[in-house]
Write an enzyme that holds these catalytic residues in place. Structure first.
Site, PDB file in Angstrom:
ATOM      1  N   ARG A  55       0.785  -1.116   0.114  1.00 11.96           N
ATOM      2  CA  ARG A  55       0.183  -0.106  -0.044  1.00 11.96           C
ATOM      3  C   ARG A  55       0.931   1.225   0.142  1.00 11.96           C
ATOM      4  O   ARG A  55       0.579   2.149  -0.620  1.00 11.96           O
ATOM      5  CB  ARG A  55      -0.663  -0.071   1.207  1.00 11.96           C
ATOM      6  CG  ARG A  55      -2.137   0.854   1.218  1.00 11.96           C
ATOM      7  CD  ARG A  55      -3.039   0.708   2.372  1.00 11.96           C
ATOM      8  NE  ARG A  55      -3.652  -0.578   2.479  1.00 11.96           N
ATOM      9  CZ  ARG A  55      -4.547  -1.081   1.827  1.00 11.96           C
ATOM     10  NH1 ARG A  55      -5.022  -0.269   0.900  1.00 11.96           N
ATOM     11  NH2 ARG A  55      -4.759  -2.613   1.865  1.00 11.96           N
ATOM     12  N   ILE A 105      -7.638   1.821  -0.648  1.00 14.86           N
ATOM     13  CA  ILE A 105      -7.435   2.735   0.367  1.00 14.86           C
ATOM     14  C   ILE A 105      -5.866   3.098   0.325  1.00 14.86           C
ATOM     15  O   ILE A 105      -4.985   2.365   0.338  1.00 14.86           O
ATOM     16  CB  ILE A 105      -7.638   1.788   1.804  1.00 14.86           C
ATOM     17  CG1 ILE A 105      -9.077   1.558   1.782  1.00 14.86           C
ATOM     18  CG2 ILE A 105      -7.191   2.922   2.973  1.00 14.86           C
ATOM     19  CD1 ILE A 105      -9.477   0.507   3.043  1.00 14.86           C
ATOM     20  N   ASN A 113     -13.199  13.116  -0.326  1.00 15.99           N
ATOM     21  CA  ASN A 113     -13.988  11.833  -0.772  1.00 15.99           C
ATOM     22  C   ASN A 113     -15.477  12.056  -0.522  1.00 15.99           C
ATOM     23  O   ASN A 113     -15.782  12.994   0.186  1.00 15.99           O
ATOM     24  CB  ASN A 113     -13.518  10.882   0.293  1.00 15.99           C
ATOM     25  CG  ASN A 113     -14.083   9.403   0.214  1.00 15.99           C
ATOM     26  OD1 ASN A 113     -14.112   9.075  -1.095  1.00 15.99           O
ATOM     27  ND2 ASN A 113     -14.591   8.830   0.964  1.00 15.99           N
ATOM     28  N   THR A 114     -16.384  11.510  -1.327  1.00 21.49           N
ATOM     29  CA  THR A 114     -17.608  11.164  -1.112  1.00 21.49           C
ATOM     30  C   THR A 114     -18.077   9.795  -0.684  1.00 21.49           C
ATOM     31  O   THR A 114     -17.357   8.690  -1.298  1.00 21.49           O
ATOM     32  CB  THR A 114     -18.597  11.536  -2.277  1.00 21.49           C
ATOM     33  OG1 THR A 114     -19.990  11.223  -1.846  1.00 21.49           O
ATOM     34  CG2 THR A 114     -18.182  10.968  -3.552  1.00 21.49           C
ATOM     35  N   HIS A 115     -18.817   9.803   0.424  1.00 27.73           N
ATOM     36  CA  HIS A 115     -19.204   8.645   1.184  1.00 27.73           C
ATOM     37  C   HIS A 115     -20.575   8.222   0.733  1.00 27.73           C
ATOM     38  O   HIS A 115     -21.548   9.322   1.423  1.00 27.73           O
ATOM     39  CB  HIS A 115     -18.412   8.351   2.411  1.00 27.73           C
ATOM     40  CG  HIS A 115     -18.713   6.980   3.127  1.00 27.73           C
ATOM     41  ND1 HIS A 115     -18.021   6.045   2.679  1.00 27.73           N
ATOM     42  CD2 HIS A 115     -19.589   6.503   3.829  1.00 27.73           C
ATOM     43  CE1 HIS A 115     -18.342   4.649   3.463  1.00 27.73           C
ATOM     44  NE2 HIS A 115     -19.570   5.247   4.240  1.00 27.73           N
ATOM     45  N   ASP A 124     -12.710   6.967   6.087  1.00 30.63           N
ATOM     46  CA  ASP A 124     -14.132   7.614   6.028  1.00 30.63           C
ATOM     47  C   ASP A 124     -14.400   8.477   7.237  1.00 30.63           C
ATOM     48  O   ASP A 124     -15.354   8.374   7.911  1.00 30.63           O
ATOM     49  CB  ASP A 124     -15.269   6.435   6.087  1.00 30.63           C
ATOM     50  CG  ASP A 124     -15.088   5.734   4.596  1.00 30.63           C
ATOM     51  OD1 ASP A 124     -14.880   6.396   3.611  1.00 30.63           O
ATOM     52  OD2 ASP A 124     -15.549   4.541   4.507  1.00 30.63           O
TER      53      ASP A 124
END
Ligand code: GRF
Length: 190
Positions: free
Chosen positions: A63, A90, A105-107, A143
């Protein structure tokens, strides 16, 4: 500091990206971690695209290295604002250090409720009567981070994951472009 060069990160259908483009927000780069419709939307709109294929999943995925690759690519393109729109990898610390406060971000839930990949499924399983979307500054914690905007939708009695997610996306397609535009304008005025 003026924020003018926006990158949108996608992995899937790209309907939120499409709404951003249709709204007239200037997108300088669309980056994907896999071949996806989002890249096709960008190419059709004449937006530069970059596919940084994620080659492994699970324990073998590096990552940190992948995140460094993402940062290097964004820097090469002179990007100063990053908007994740259904990006399914992620990211790790290098991205959040380089783009501290400038990655959003949109969650598909009303955060802090239902973080994570299965937000819509978890919303239904919990028997919630309302849901929505949250636009937030992205941080290393998943998030999480300061909330910039939220919009609510009702959960209907016969909703499936697909029907509720589509209702949420309908509001994301309005709120996300508006929020990005405000961020670019506000920072540009400083
Ligand atoms: C959106 O609901 C977003 O909140 C979530 O992934 C979805 C992306 O949809 N993280 P699309 O690929 O833009 O249609």
């Amino acid at each position: 500091m003026s924020l003018t060069k926006l990158a949108v990160l996608v992995s899937g259908r790209g309907s939120i990206l499409e709404a951003i483009v249709d709204d007239g927000v200037a997108v300088s780069l669309v980056l994907a971690d896999r071949p996806c419709r989002g890249l096709e939307i960008a190419a059709a709109a004449g937006i530069p695209t970059l596919l940084l294929t994620r080659r492994s999943y699970g324990a073998t995925f590096d990552r940190q290295a992948y995140s460094q690759e993402v940062v290097a690519a964004l820097q090469t393109h002179g990007i100063d604002l990053v908007a994740m729109a259904g990006f399914m990898t992620i990211l790790a610390e290098p991205v959040f250090t380089q783009y501290d406060g400038r990655i959003i971000n949109t969650h598909p839930s009303l955060l802090p409720l239902f973080r994570g990949e299965h937000a819509v499924k978890d919303t239904l399983a919990a028997g919630a009567t309302e849901s929505g979307c949250t636009i937030h500054i992205a941080t290393l914690a998943l998030d999480d981070g300061p909330i910039l905007a939220q919009a609510t939708v009702p959960v209907l009695r016969d909703d499936t994951v697909a029907s509720l997610h589509e209702r949420i996306k309908q509001v994301e397609r309005q709120v996300y472009p508006r929020t990005i535009r405000a961020l670019m304008t506000k920072r540009g005025e400083q």
